[in-house]
Design an enzyme around this catalytic site. Structure first.
Site, PDB file in Angstrom:
ATOM      1  N   ASP A  72       9.968   5.721   4.469  1.00  0.00           N
ATOM      2  CA  ASP A  72       9.044   4.784   5.112  1.00  0.00           C
ATOM      3  C   ASP A  72       7.681   5.011   4.492  1.00  0.00           C
ATOM      4  OD1 ASP A  72       9.128   2.682   7.276  1.00  0.00           O
ATOM      5  OD2 ASP A  72       7.254   3.719   7.715  1.00  0.00           O
ATOM      6  N   GLY A 156       4.976  -4.448  -4.775  1.00  0.00           N
ATOM      7  CA  GLY A 156       4.118  -4.451  -3.599  1.00  0.00           C
ATOM      8  C   GLY A 156       2.630  -4.409  -3.915  1.00  0.00           C
ATOM      9  N   ARG A 184       5.787   8.675  -3.254  1.00  0.00           N
ATOM     10  CA  ARG A 184       7.258   8.742  -3.207  1.00  0.00           C
ATOM     11  C   ARG A 184       7.786   9.871  -4.095  1.00  0.00           C
ATOM     12  NH1 ARG A 184       7.738   3.884  -3.766  1.00  0.00           N
ATOM     13  NH2 ARG A 184       7.887   3.558  -1.517  1.00  0.00           N
TER      14      ARG A 184
HETATM   15  P1  ITT Z   1      13.120  -0.469   3.845  1.00  0.00           P
HETATM   16  O1  ITT Z   1      12.545  -0.280   5.234  1.00  0.00           O
HETATM   17  O2  ITT Z   1      14.410  -1.210   3.859  1.00  0.00           O
HETATM   18  O3  ITT Z   1      13.184   0.820   3.085  1.00  0.00           O
HETATM   19  P2  ITT Z   1      10.638  -1.919   3.344  1.00  0.00           P
HETATM   20  O4  ITT Z   1      10.056  -2.550   2.132  1.00  0.00           O
HETATM   21  O5  ITT Z   1      10.678  -2.736   4.622  1.00  0.00           O
HETATM   22  O6  ITT Z   1      12.124  -1.408   2.984  1.00  0.00           O
HETATM   23  P3  ITT Z   1       8.777  -0.033   4.522  1.00  0.00           P
HETATM   24  O7  ITT Z   1       8.936  -0.508   5.917  1.00  0.00           O
HETATM   25  O8  ITT Z   1       8.732   1.441   4.273  1.00  0.00           O
HETATM   26  O9  ITT Z   1       9.936  -0.547   3.589  1.00  0.00           O
HETATM   27  O10 ITT Z   1       7.466  -0.707   3.910  1.00  0.00           O
HETATM   28  C1  ITT Z   1       6.949  -0.236   2.733  1.00  0.00           C
HETATM   29  C2  ITT Z   1       5.952  -1.243   2.174  1.00  0.00           C
HETATM   30  O11 ITT Z   1       4.794  -0.526   1.731  1.00  0.00           O
HETATM   31  C3  ITT Z   1       6.521  -1.920   0.943  1.00  0.00           C
HETATM   32  O12 ITT Z   1       7.235  -3.087   1.286  1.00  0.00           O
HETATM   33  C4  ITT Z   1       5.251  -2.169   0.136  1.00  0.00           C
HETATM   34  O13 ITT Z   1       4.590  -3.294   0.645  1.00  0.00           O
HETATM   35  C5  ITT Z   1       4.386  -0.965   0.463  1.00  0.00           C
HETATM   36  N1  ITT Z   1       4.627   0.118  -0.507  1.00  0.00           N
HETATM   37  C6  ITT Z   1       5.268   1.302  -0.283  1.00  0.00           C
HETATM   38  N2  ITT Z   1       5.355   2.034  -1.393  1.00  0.00           N
HETATM   39  C7  ITT Z   1       4.765   1.317  -2.360  1.00  0.00           C
HETATM   40  C8  ITT Z   1       4.553   1.537  -3.730  1.00  0.00           C
HETATM   41  O14 ITT Z   1       5.018   2.614  -4.340  1.00  0.00           O
HETATM   42  N3  ITT Z   1       3.918   0.589  -4.424  1.00  0.00           N
HETATM   43  C9  ITT Z   1       3.471  -0.531  -3.827  1.00  0.00           C
HETATM   44  N4  ITT Z   1       3.642  -0.827  -2.544  1.00  0.00           N
HETATM   45  C10 ITT Z   1       4.285   0.090  -1.794  1.00  0.00           C
END
Ligand code: ITT
Length: 213
Positions: A72, A156, A184
């Site tokens: 997350d 993202g 990450r």
């Molecule tokens: P899962 O819950 O299925 O894993 P998700 O995309 O909904 O997928 P999150 O709820 O953890 O996951 O939201 C993470 C968001 O944060 C992601 O969609 C991006 O918008 C942002 N994010 C996280 N890590 C990032 C990265 O390395 N680079 C750019 N944006 C990132």
């Protein structure tokens, strides 16, 4: 020899690419929920990155009996009191493009002083082993919100996450460069250390064995 299976509780294909790059495919067989044939509707209603990572990992571990990991993550912008934070994926609507989300954030900082542009990516990685033992780690990478989007790598918010020491956004870094310093990358390496220290990786048939991945 069959590799221990590691189920990753994510539906985000971009995360899966980075997870495989960071953890490698030598030791574990890493499967996404889709690859494992899982179609779960997991409600992420925790109030922290750690809580939501645990919610996702628990749901997959319970549905399969296999060890499951989850990520997350999100972007915290200090000028916006930490928003979008745990709501990063849903910010301005799940289906809104990142071109729009990123420009919106840049516009929100129009009046910010240079020193007020600080931000960080946060990543919580949770692991729930086959016997239900839970581990969670959290790591961050500090940066700033760029004045304009730059770069085409990553996903993202990467095009607006600027690292002053590199004079680049994380979308301008190569995957290797990003993984070496990212939230990450740091969190997954820390979790890998926990797996090694606690001897959670027990060999070829370990997937079904209690306490082993
Ligand atoms: P899962 O819950 O299925 O894993 P998700 O995309 O909904 O997928 P999150 O709820 O953890 O996951 O939201 C993470 C968001 O944060 C992601 O969609 C991006 O918008 C942002 N994010 C996280 N890590 C990032 C990265 O390395 N680079 C750019 N944006 C990132």
């Amino acid at each position: 020899m069959e590799k221990p299976k590691l189920l990753f509780a994510t539906g985000n294909a971009h995360k899966m690419i980075e997870i495989r790059e960071i953890l490698g495919t030598e030791v574990y067989e890493i499967l996404s929920m889709k690859e494992a044939g899982l179609d779960l509707d997991i409600v992420e209603d925790g109030d922290s990155f750690e809580a939501n990572a645990l919610i996702k990992a628990r749901a997959v571990q319970r549905a399969t009996g296999h060890a499951a990991m989850a990520d997350d993550s999100g972007l915290e912008v200090d000028y916006l009191d930490g928003a979008p934070g745990i709501y990063s994926a849903r910010f301005l609507g799940e289906d809104t493009s990142y071109t729009v989300k990123n420009q919106y954030l840049i516009d929100q900082l129009a009046e910010a002083k240079p020193e007020e542009r600080t931000a960080r990516f946060v990543c919580a990685i949770a692991l729930v082993t086959a016997d239900g033992t839970e581990y969670v780690v959290r790591e961050t990478v500090e940066g700033e919100i760029a004045h304009r989007p730059a770069g085409a790598n990553g996903f993202g918010y990467d095009p607006i996450f600027y690292l002053p020491e590199y004079q680049k956004t994380t979308a301008e870094l190569s995957p290797e460069e990003k993984n070496a310093l990212s939230h990450r990358g740091k969190a997954l390496r820390k979790m890998r250390q926990i797996i090694e220290e606690n001897k959670l990786l027990c060999g070829d048939t370990a997937v079904e064995k209690e306490g082993c991945l």
